[in-house]
Scaffold this active site. Structure first.
Site, short mmCIF file in Angstrom:
data_model
loop_
_atom_site.label_atom_id
_atom_site.label_comp_id
_atom_site.label_asym_id
_atom_site.label_seq_id
_atom_site.Cartn_x
_atom_site.Cartn_y
_atom_site.Cartn_z
N CYS A 43 1.02 -1.25 -0.03
CA CYS A 43 0.05 0.07 0.08
C CYS A 43 0.92 1.30 -0.05
CB CYS A 43 -1.04 0.08 1.16
SG CYS A 43 -2.55 1.14 0.75
N HIS A 67 -3.67 -4.83 0.40
CA HIS A 67 -2.84 -5.58 1.55
C HIS A 67 -3.07 -7.15 1.59
CE1 HIS A 67 -2.28 -1.64 4.03
NE2 HIS A 67 -3.58 -1.50 3.24
N GLU A 127 -1.59 -9.28 3.28
CA GLU A 127 -1.52 -10.01 4.66
C GLU A 127 -3.09 -10.28 5.08
OE1 GLU A 127 -1.00 -6.83 3.85
OE2 GLU A 127 -1.39 -5.52 5.46
N1 GLN Z 1 -1.92 6.51 2.88
C1 GLN Z 1 -2.16 5.86 1.60
C2 GLN Z 1 -3.43 6.08 1.05
O1 GLN Z 1 -4.11 6.44 1.54
C3 GLN Z 1 -1.59 4.32 1.80
C4 GLN Z 1 -2.89 3.62 2.77
C5 GLN Z 1 -2.26 2.67 3.39
O2 GLN Z 1 -1.15 2.11 3.37
N2 GLN Z 1 -3.18 1.63 3.66
O3 GLN Z 1 -3.49 5.83 -0.19
#
Ligand code: GLN
Length: 552
Positions: free
Chosen positions: A397, A527, A529
């Site tokens: 992410c 994600h 995970e």
């Molecule tokens: N802050 C980033 C976004 O909002 C990544 C979010 C995250 O890592 N869950 O796109």
């Protein structure tokens, strides 16, 4: 209760197991509930429901350092970490509806009141709040055609904020009849230092508290450093009106995955089967083989790999609970031991630790998800280092977004490349290679407004991503983000060894990136995970550890 609505009435089939906790918080009620479910889920459809006393609608807006990780569901629900345990233990895809908070319950009550559903009656905690809670239990059981509804009540018995859930569960057990509902209570059996023997009093008192609320648990699980001694089981049984073999040792284990095996050995499946009149011998063969691998590698590892997790929320390792679990799942499959090293990227950024020192001796590096501008230059330094030193890397992410920034700056020489998330009054981002997702720019509400939940990812033919996912052309993963790789810069960035090998279907959203001149440099907007489990480890994590295992 609205007796007319069949969706909200008992179907006559579902069995209810209600798990409460006592003595102190933090005993692992979620794991205990999930472990009970795991004993049954091989043969029955077990649907978990979590009842929380707080007034937030969901944990999506809570700080992870306060509340632990936000676990995102396929339907976009932002839930408590316990849903992570449920999905990993029960082999279900949970739904946001299965997470009840008092905030949600009160909102439903007030909406009903405004609609005039209460026909002028005074709206009261009893029966209206308790009825509404019961209706949720019956509705979920019906909608999911659940064989077993596993209800975990948050907090510890005696907390005011959870009383209405407890009363609703008591009434439910009365409504559905004795063979269809039972209570399991998790307590604590301390061994005070200096006394050096197991003590039953806190358990007795906690069960008595429950009795005062009209609830008689039929299984008591005592969390303890050791197995509970037979004489103590007798004693707890005597004072809690239970046969001694209904007192279960919730012995401390190294890995949570051992819990279902301990409960199995302690005879829980037999009690459940007899009491609820069900046939469900556990199916735990594959599970116990993998647990054996974890245990064996703890003592005599075939190999030890050090995996660095580089992020900001280091104060609470719970904020990355699923990342840690995903590493563990892969290590069990690869028959090795994975040691985790927490690297605080703020320290790297402010120079109190050098990248070299922070990453000395690591075999693999993960830059997980995150928010805000603090510590991100440190993360970019980490990414530059692993790219150059060819250390296996997984960016998740924010980790992918920053890997794109790093590549844009240092390989594509785009000076001033950054993410809009870094922008502030004092910091203008000249080249926003990471920008708002369409429609995200003007959102003011923080709750449930990101791009959330499961989306399809199309994998590029011949890419590393395709091979990591076993040759699949399309996969589904879970997202939680507000920003994305700016489509305007994709062409410019993709020159060289960087390939966007996973894209959204029908939308211009980059979802996986990889480097073709690196042994394992993978990053994803989702994600992975969140979908990893002991039996089915997340492919991108398995790939990372495999790459590290193969490197000398
Ligand atoms: N802050 C980033 C976004 O909002 C990544 C979010 C995250 O890592 N869950 O796109």
């Amino acid at each position: 209760m609205n007796q007319q609505d069949p969706l909200c009435t008992y179907n006559g089939k579902t069995k209810f197991i209600i798990v409460t906790g006592g003595v102190i918080s933090g005993l692992g009620k979620g794991v205990a509930a999930a472990s009970i479910g795991a004993l049954l889920s091989g043969r029955l459809k077990v649907v978990p429901v979590k009842c929380d006393g707080y007034l937030n609608t969901d944990p999506g807006t809570m700080n992870p350092t306060e509340h632990g990780e936000v676990f995102v569901l396929d339907d976009g629900g932002e839930c408590d970490m316990d849903f992570g345990h449920y999905e990993r233990f029960l082999n279900v895809t949970a739904k946001k509806d299965w997470s009840l908070t008092m905030g949600r319950i009160f909102k439903m009550i007030l909406d009903k009141e405004r609609r005039g559903d209460y026909l002028g009656h005074t709206v009261q905690f009893i029966p209206h709040v308790t009825d509404l809670i019961k209706e949720q239990f019956y509705r979920i059981a019906n909608q999911e055609k659940a064989d077993v509804l596993l209800i975990e009540i948050g907090g510890t018995v005696g907390d005011l904020e959870n009383q209405f859930y407890i009363e609703a569960a008591r009434q439910l057990s009365h409504d559905v009849g004795r063979t269809n509902a039972m209570f399991v209570h998790l307590t604590y059996v301390p061994i005070p230092s200096g006394v050096n023997e197991q003590k039953s009093k806190p358990t007795q008192m906690s069960v008595h508290d429950l009795n005062r609320l009209g609830i008689y648990p039929e299984i008591v699980i005592g969390r303890c450093e050791e197995y509970i001694k037979p004489h103590l089981k007798e004693k707890i049984g005597l004072f809690c009106n239970l046969p001694a073999d209904h007192v279960i040792s919730g012995v401390d284990v190294k890995h949570v995955y051992e819990c279902p095996l301990v409960y199995d050995q302690e005879g829980v499946p037999e009690i459940l089967a007899k009491r609820l009149n069900i046939y469900a011998p556990p199916k735990l063969e594959q599970w116990s083989k993998l647990v054996e691998s974890l245990k064996r590698n703890q003592v005599t590892p075939r190999k030890t790999l050090t995996v660095a997790i580089c992020g900001k929320y280091m104060a609470l390792e719970d904020s990355y609970a699923s990342v840690v679990e995903a590493i563990r799942h892969s290590s069990a499959h690869l028959d090795l031991r994975a040691e985790i090293r927490w690297v605080d990227t703020e320290k790297v950024e402010n120079g109190s630790v050098s990248v070299e020192a922070a990453l000395k001796g690591v075999d693999a590096v993960i830059v997980p998800g995150g928010f805000g501008s603090r510590g991100i230059e440190g993360k970019i330094q980490v990414i530059e280092y692993v790219r150059e030193k060819k250390i296996p890397f997984l960016g998740i992410c924010y980790g992918m977004q920053l890997a794109v920034v790093e590549y844009a700056r240092h390989v594509r020489n785009i000076a001033g490349a950054g993410t809009i998330e870094m922008e502030s009054e004092t910091n203008h981002v000249e080249v926003p290679v990471i920008a708002y997702l369409p429609g995200q720019e003007h959102i003011k509400d923080m709750g449930a407004t990101m791009r959330l939940g499961g989306h399809d990812v199309l994998l590029k033919k011949g890419s590393k991503a395709e091979s990591v996912y076993g040759g699949a052309s399309q996969i589904r993963e879970r997202f939680r983000h507000r920003y994305e790789v700016n489509p305007a810069y994709v062409k410019d960035i993709e020159q060289g060894s960087l390939v966007f090998s996973g894209k959204a279907s029908g939308e211009d959203i980059m979802q996986i990136m990889e480097l073709t001149d690196h042994p394992y440099f993978m990053a994803c907007q989702f994600h992975p995970e969140l979908k990893s489990s002991l039996l089915h480890p997340a492919p991108l994590f398995l790939g990372l550890l495999k790459a590290a295992d193969e490197q000398e």
